[in-house]
Write a protein that holds these residues in place. Structure first.
Motif, PDB file in Angstrom:
ATOM      1  N   GLN A 705       0.152  -3.597  -0.185  1.00 32.13           N
ATOM      2  CA  GLN A 705      -1.202  -4.132  -0.362  1.00 32.13           C
ATOM      3  C   GLN A 705      -1.840  -4.370   1.003  1.00 32.13           C
ATOM      4  O   GLN A 705      -1.142  -4.637   1.980  1.00 32.13           O
ATOM      5  N   GLY A 710     -10.280  -1.797  -1.264  1.00 33.57           N
ATOM      6  CA  GLY A 710      -9.673  -0.984  -2.303  1.00 33.57           C
ATOM      7  C   GLY A 710     -10.196   0.448  -2.278  1.00 33.57           C
ATOM      8  O   GLY A 710     -11.101   0.800  -1.518  1.00 33.57           O
ATOM      9  N   GLY A 761      -5.524  -4.761  -5.682  1.00 32.10           N
ATOM     10  CA  GLY A 761      -5.158  -3.358  -5.731  1.00 32.10           C
ATOM     11  C   GLY A 761      -3.938  -3.100  -4.841  1.00 32.10           C
ATOM     12  O   GLY A 761      -3.725  -3.776  -3.833  1.00 32.10           O
TER      13      GLY A 761
END
Length: 779
Positions: A705, A710, A761
């Motif tokens: 991450q 994103g 995300g």
């Protein structure tokens, strides 16, 4: 007037347009023994001159006066005598007016309902409080000695003390010189001003070019020539163009003299716009009618006399306007039709039904006949009063001749239709019943004429279309539009289906009555199959072309990016080597160490790029070999993160491992997976970057991450494709491609999980745990 009274008393000038008011006030002030009345004036202009000559201590100044009112005179008085105090004296009870007077320099605002016994004392106190920070307003106490005094003062009180603030139209009271002393909210809205802005302003300032007409109207009212006056004008300074009508009416005293004026202002912008649009429309329509040459368009009186005549009427009928206006319209009918009273019956029917329409013979000026379509419409005014008839006539002689010729050829056409075998051509009744049948219909549909004539044509439609009443809907559309055309499935006698092109045409007689439908059907099943095959091939070709185009664009982008990725480290290596060779002895140890470290970083970058290229090449050719063995994914993650921290010391990169995360695989290749995901986060995302490894059932899950925005939805579909970079901030487009291919080579997969609520995300790699069943063996 000469000064009177003792020299020690303050001097005062009284200004009012009513002589009896001046006399009353002058007497009360003299009797008080407190003030010396040294002068008088009947309007603002006289007041200025009297003050200029006498320089009194006080001026008691009325608001509403002719020629020049008090609000206009006030600043002029102070200009000619700055030491004089001016007290406004008015029958208007309006807070805004008092504020306006104070703004203009008045020391106080007294209402005419003030107690006259206290008036002199109030005025003296104002002189004594000359240096006070603000003036005061004396309230409306109504105490008057004597019936005569009460009558005079009452006549000069404002007659309309409570103007209806909620009135839909603008209302105001103005002085005799035209300055506003009271206004309601509606007037403020109409003039685009606040009520406070209106009070004290001259109404003429809002009238613009109509101010001259306004002045003349006010003069006529004040002279008694007109009882009321009205002026229409555009509003000056309004945000949007606005047109208003202002009506002025005087408020009179018992002697029939104007005290002030009452104004009503109505916004007529929409009304005038509509009237102008109507006028333009009427002019345009008249020009249109006058210039039409294909139609005789004329107006008849209620008795049938001709009142108007256009160019088309002259061309068709042969009469000039001077020859025909005023004559009865029966002149256009043959003698036998005139004798039967037919023209008059046409008017009777038009008046009864609203209009009358027919075709028939008419007569020109030269006696020749022509076949005409005629429409007569009864015309009524807005009150419903019958005012005449509009009559439109068109010469359709040639059309009628053509129709006769057409009828003559119908028999030949019928014989032709019956012989056609490639088209089903037949007639339907107005209800949709089959009335004729040709050889083409029998060949395409399978029915003989005696089997099908008299049946409804819905027989040829599939059951679902029959239930939806689609056949009946086709006839409705053909009636409305004249014809209807479609393609669709039809059914033969044996139940088989065929794809047909269908045209249904409404057939009418010369009078326009519907007599049935002509229906033409052609079996185009083979053409439909051919078109579908062609469309499928075209779609496949388009998709293939798109893929080739995308591949070509991706490859071109890959080559450009790869060249860029190679150019930087190669330039660093070459430049650093040249610098070290040429200037080694001139550099200190720290400089040499920094340069060597930079060469090492560039070499590592080249090795990583080369490793990605070789891996992608082997994956593409299915020649990648893995060294399988037990691998601790947690250790791989920890080592990769440590390496990335050393390479990027200024970036926060975190690692997290939960429990045992062992898999069977190639440790080096799995390290390449983690490195590529971290590099991707650093290149396209934002720090901090977090890498975690955890167990999830039979899988080991690695997630990466970052804190960026994103992956955009439009990019996610091709995220793991070869050479796909999203055209953002560099990269060869091989990193994520290698990640997925290596994950699949280990029996797992790689994907992107979009953000969902509080769940951020992340790029996710799933690998089977050690001892978990292989994908092919999974139950």
């Amino acid at each position: 007037m000469a000064a009177g009274g003792e020299a020690t008393r303050p001097t005062i000038v009284v200004v009012d347009d009513a002589s009896e008011v001046r006399a009353l006030v002058r007497t009360r002030l003299r009797l008080s023994g407190l003030l010396d009345v040294v002068g008088e004036g009947g309007d603002g202009a006289e007041a200025v001159e009297v003050v200029r000559a006498l320089r009194p201590a006080l001026v008691l100044l009325d608001v509403s006066m002719p020629v020049m009112d008090g609000l206009e005179a006030l600043p002029r008085i102070l200009e000619v005598s700055p030491d004089t105090q001016v007290v406004m004296y008015s029958g208007f009870q309006e807070e805004g007016l008092a504020h306006r007077a104070i703004e203009l320099g008045a020391s106080a605002f007294l209402e005419k309902s003030t107690d006259l016994d206290a008036l002199a004392g109030d005025l003296v106190r104002l002189l004594e409080a000359r240096d006070a920070p603000s003036a005061t307003r004396v309230g409306p106490a109504m105490v008057v000695d004597g019936d005569g005094e009460r009558r005079v003062l009452r006549e000069h009180l404002e007659r309309f003390r409570e103007v209806f603030e909620d009135a839909a139209i603008g209302m105001a009271t103005v002085t005799l010189a035209g300055q506003i002393v009271r206004a309601n909210r509606s007037l403020g809205a109409i003039l685009d001003r606040s009520v406070d802005e209106l009070v004290g302003a001259a109404y003429a300032t809002f009238a613009g070019t109509a101010s001259g007409a306004l002045d003349r109207m006010l003069a006529a009212i004040l002279s008694g020539e007109e009882p009321v006056g009205q002026v229409e004008h555009d509003v000056v300074g309004s945000v949007a163009p606005r047109r208003v009508v202002a009506t002025f009416a005087p408020v009179l005293d018992s002697g029939r003299r104007p005290l002030y004026l009452f104004v009503q202002v109505q916004d007529v912008t929409v009304q005038r716009g509509a009237e102008e649009e109507l006028r333009r429309s009427e002019v345009g329509f008249r020009l249109l009618v006058d210039n039409v040459e294909d139609y005789a368009i004329l107006m008849l009186s209620p008795e049938g006399l001709i009142e108007s005549w256009n160019a088309g009427a002259q061309r068709i009928k042969g009469y000039t306007e001077d020859e025909i206006i005023g004559r009865h319209f029966r002149v256009f009918y043959p003698p036998d039709v005139q004798e039967s009273g037919h023209p008059e019956r046409e008017l009777e029917i038009a008046l009864r039904d609203g209009h009358y329409e027919e075709e028939g013979w008419r007569v020109r000026k030269d006696g020749s006949r022509f076949w005409a379509t005629v429409l007569i419409t009864a015309v009524h005014d807005r009150d419903g009063q019958h005012v005449g008839f509009a009559k439109v006539t068109r010469d359709v002689t040639r059309r009628r001749e053509q129709e006769e010729a057409l009828r003559a050829s119908e028999e030949r056409f019928r014989l032709l239709v019956e012989a056609v075998s490639d088209y089903a051509i037949f007639m339907l009744s107005p209800e949709g019943l089959i009335a004729s049948w040709n050889a083409g219909a029998q060949r395409s549909k399978g029915y003989a004429a005696d089997e099908i004539i008299g049946r409804h044509f819905r027989t040829f439609y599939p059951p679902e279309l029959q239930e939806a009443r689609h056949p009946e809907h086709e006839l409705e559309l053909a009636i409305r539009d004249g014809s209807y055309e479609e393609e669709g499935w039809r059914v033969r006698k044996d139940g088989s289906r065929f794809w047909a092109n269908v045209v249904i045409t409404a057939v009418r007689d010369p009078r326009g009555r519907l007599v049935g439908f002509a229906k033409v059907t052609r079996d185009i099943t083979e053409r439909k199959v051919m078109l579908e095959e062609r469309d499928a091939a075209a779609a496949a070709l388009t998709a293939a072309n798109a893929q080739l185009q995308q591949a070509s664009e991706d490859q071109a982008h890959f080559l450009a990016v790869t060249a860029h990725e190679l150019r930087t480290p190669v330039s660093v290596l070459g430049g650093t080597a040249d610098l070290l060779i040429s200037h080694w002895t001139e550099l200190d140890d720290v400089e040499r160490e920094d340069l060597l470290v930079g060469m090492g970083a560039s070499a590592s970058r080249l090795r990583r790029l080369l490793d990605d290229l070789l891996t992608a090449s082997r994956l593409q050719s299915s020649r990648l070999e893995l060294e399988h063995g037990p691998v601790d994914v947690g250790q791989v993650v920890t080592e990769c993160v440590a390496t990335q921290r050393r390479t990027h010391p200024d970036v926060v990169i975190e690692a997290g491992v939960e429990g045992a995360v062992d898999v069977m695989g190639d440790a080096g290749r799995l390290g390449q997976v983690v490195d590529n995901l971290v590099n991707n986060a650093l290149l396209h995302g934002a720090p901090p970057v977090r890498v975690t490894a955890r167990g999830d059932g039979d899988d080991v899950v690695v997630e990466v991450q970052d804190s960026g925005g994103g992956v955009p939805p439009e990019t996610q579909a091709r995220l793991f494709d070869r050479f796909s970079t999203g055209r953002a901030r560099g990269g060869t487009g091989l990193g994520l491609f290698i990640v997925r291919q290596l994950a699949r080579a280990h029996g797992g997969d790689a994907s992107y999980r979009p953000a969902d609520g509080d769940l951020p995300g992340a790029f996710v790699v799933r690998l089977p745990r050690t001892g978990a069943p292989a994908p092919d063996d999974a139950s």
